[in-house]
Design an enzyme around this catalytic site. Structure first.
Site, PDB file in Angstrom:
ATOM      1  CB  SER A 255      -0.901   0.009   1.228  1.00 28.06           C
ATOM      2  OG  SER A 255      -0.102   0.144   2.393  1.00 28.06           O
ATOM      3  CE  LYS A 256      -2.170   6.814  -2.234  1.00 31.49           C
ATOM      4  NZ  LYS A 256      -2.952   7.482  -3.277  1.00 31.49           N
TER       5      LYS A 256
END
Length: 499
Positions: A255-256
């Site tokens: 995830s970012k």
RNA sequence: GCUCCCAUCGUCUAGAGGCCUAGGACACGUCCCUUUCACGGACGCGACACCGGUUCAAAUCCGGUUGGGAGUACCA
């Protein structure tokens, strides 16, 4: 049979490193078998997709050298390759109608409210959350009549209610078995008439002659729906293969928030395509000869899909960086020069306004901009202890500031010069007041918190220098993550005793 | 909650019953090279999740336990 594989990213946000990962696998597979590698854009989510994002996908794949034989910007015999254009052609509607006519699908007139109420009740009763299929009971005539009258509805697949779906994924030891009773009547056509992923992907894979769908594990659960669609639409299903998901250090899906996931970021950062691809190629599989350094083109001829490891690999930036060094040092003089220019250019427009006042010659930029480009900074220990402070005091102040900045970051606070001035200035002033009821120790600490001293400490810890552009602009330009890292590192160094 | 998937050093992996007192790479530590730093080299640290079974023999096969992940949307 000619192998035809594809990647089908959604143009939402920045191009994703996961797309590059799955892309690399598909690209190698196509190359290995003399097949075709196809790019399809899946933009059926009208709210989230953008053309800019699609353009960025093309550019990123080009940058990586994962060239596709057919795709939106290169054409091909099976186009169009953008789903929104295919919607306009009525392609998906036609297949939805076929299923309706075959009584394999039905219109559902339930509202969002109906559905969320249903969901809540099932959750409360600890039941699996599923559509209760009430609209299945509607007679064909009534259903047609209501649709004709313009009542909004979706089209759902009539999933079997008993038996099981079984599939042999070549990468898994056991067949994947899923009971139909646990599978929902998936929406195929949304109320706006656009297809959901499930319908669109199955239809397009068929129409585009895809032979192998090699995709991420997150799709494994919906595989039965895809198999069912193929069967009921009269298609010969492609072979489905599910590979592991890239993970964060805590093993959750990448995830970012926890990793750089944007391919744009890697490019901006100066990562070489060969290095990134090499790194990706090492995740979940390995070169049969045990080689650690190789290009995608070198891997392709010996690529073996069956050797892929389905356990999701953790994405480790440290290893990428090592590979990057290996590839970078191999560059010729001209390429090296180009990389240097690229690196400088990436931030020069942003930094110049900040630095120009202190510059006399062009070359001054090199020295003065270093703290903004460098990953880490090494201030002299002496400089980290401004006049009026001793080491433990400097350490204490830095630690408290780190906490303030982290809280700010955690609260998603803005990171610009103005916000930082308010935040840090406020933190200093708040501590500097000498409350009448304070203990002597508290009074002593309050006296440490004067702006001049703390600003110098911050400047040195964050930039490594005693001279820099104005403090808050400097901190803003260095960036949240690095400032916090540098302050924490400085505090730690102050705590280490040296003889 | 329910369903599915997965399980070798901290991380990426090699290993498809005996070649394994488990190999390589990253990271980490020590040393060498070096005015420094980096590169390079040497050495070291370090894993078959657990319990049963099958077998003459299991990291490799089977079952269970535990742990992790994913899915559960008119998002993909």
């Amino acid at each position: 049979m000619t192998v035809r594989v594809r990647i089908a990213p959604s143009p939402t946000g920045d191009p994703h490193v996961g797309t590059a990962y799955i892309g690399l696998i598909n690209w190698c597979f196509a190359r290995r078998h003399g097949g075709k590698f196809i790019l399809r854009i899946e933009d059926t989510d009208r709210g989230r997709c953008s053309d800019a994002s699609a353009q960025a996908i093309y550019a990123s794949l080009k940058w990586l050298g994962l060239s596709y034989d057919e795709g939106p910007d290169v054409g091909g015999d099976h186009g169009p390759y953008v789903q929104s254009e295919r919607v306009a052609l009525g392609i998906y509607r036609k297949y939805a109608d076929q299923l309706l006519a075959q009584n394999d699908a039905y219109r559902c007139f339930c509202t969002a409210d109906d559905l969320s109420g249903m969901r809540e009740r099932q959750l409360a009763a600890k039941q699996p959350v599923m559509y209760d299929r009430r609209c299945r009971a509607l007679s064909a005539t009534e259903s047609a009549k209501r649709a004709e009258a313009g009542e909004t509805h979706v089209v759902r697949m009539k999933a079997p209610t008993e038996g099981a779906s079984t599939y042999n994924d070549r990468l898994r030891r056991q067949p994947v078995v899923k009971q139909w009773a646990e599978i929902d009547d998936q929406v195929l056509l949304k109320s706006d008439g656009w297809p959901t992923y499930h319908l669109a992907a199955v239809v397009d894979d068929h129409l585009m002659g895809i032979t192998h769908v090699i995709r991420a594990e997150e799709w494994l659960n919906s595989l039965p729906k895809h198999l069912w669609l193929n069967q009921h639409l009269g298609f010969t299903a492609p072979e489905y293969v599910h590979v592991g998901l890239l993970r964060n250090a805590d093993k959750s899906k990448i995830s970012k928030r926890k990793n750089p996931t944007s391919l744009l970021w890697y490019r901006r950062q100066g990562y070489l395509p060969d290095a990134l691809l090499n790194f990706l190629a090492l995740l979940g599989h390995s070169h049969p000869d045990g080689r650690e350094k190789f290009t995608a083109a070198e891997l392709a001829p010996v690529f073996d899909l069956d050797r892929i490891n389905v356990a999701g690999p953790v994405f480790d930036l440290a290893k990428l960086k090592h590979l990057q060094g290996l590839w970078f040092r191999e560059l010729g003089p001209d390429q090296l020069k180009a990389e240097i220019h690229r690196a400088v250019d990436a931030r020069v427009d942003e930094l110049l306004p900040l630095l120009r006042e202190r510059m006399v010659f062009g070359g001054d930029y090199l020295l003065q901009s270093a703290p903004f480009y460098a990953e880490t900074v090494e201030p002299h220990l002496d400089d980290l202890v401004p006049k009026g402070l001793d080491r433990p005091q400097a350490k204490l102040i830095l630690e408290k500031l780190v906490r303030v900045l982290k809280d700010h970051a955690g609260a998603n606070g803005t990171w610009d010069a103005k916000a930082l001035e308010t935040l840090i200035g406020g933190a200093i002033d708040e501590r500097a007041v000498e409350k009448p009821e304070a203990t002597p120790a508290q009074l002593a600490e309050a006296r440490l918190w004067n702006r001049k001293t703390v600003f110098m400490l911050l400047r040195v810890a964050a930039s490594g220098r005693k001279e820099s552009p104005p403090l808050f602009e400097t901190l803003a330009a260095i960036g949240q993550v690095r400032v916090i890292e540098r302050l924490a590192a400085a505090a730690q160094r102050l705590g280490v005793l040296v003889k």
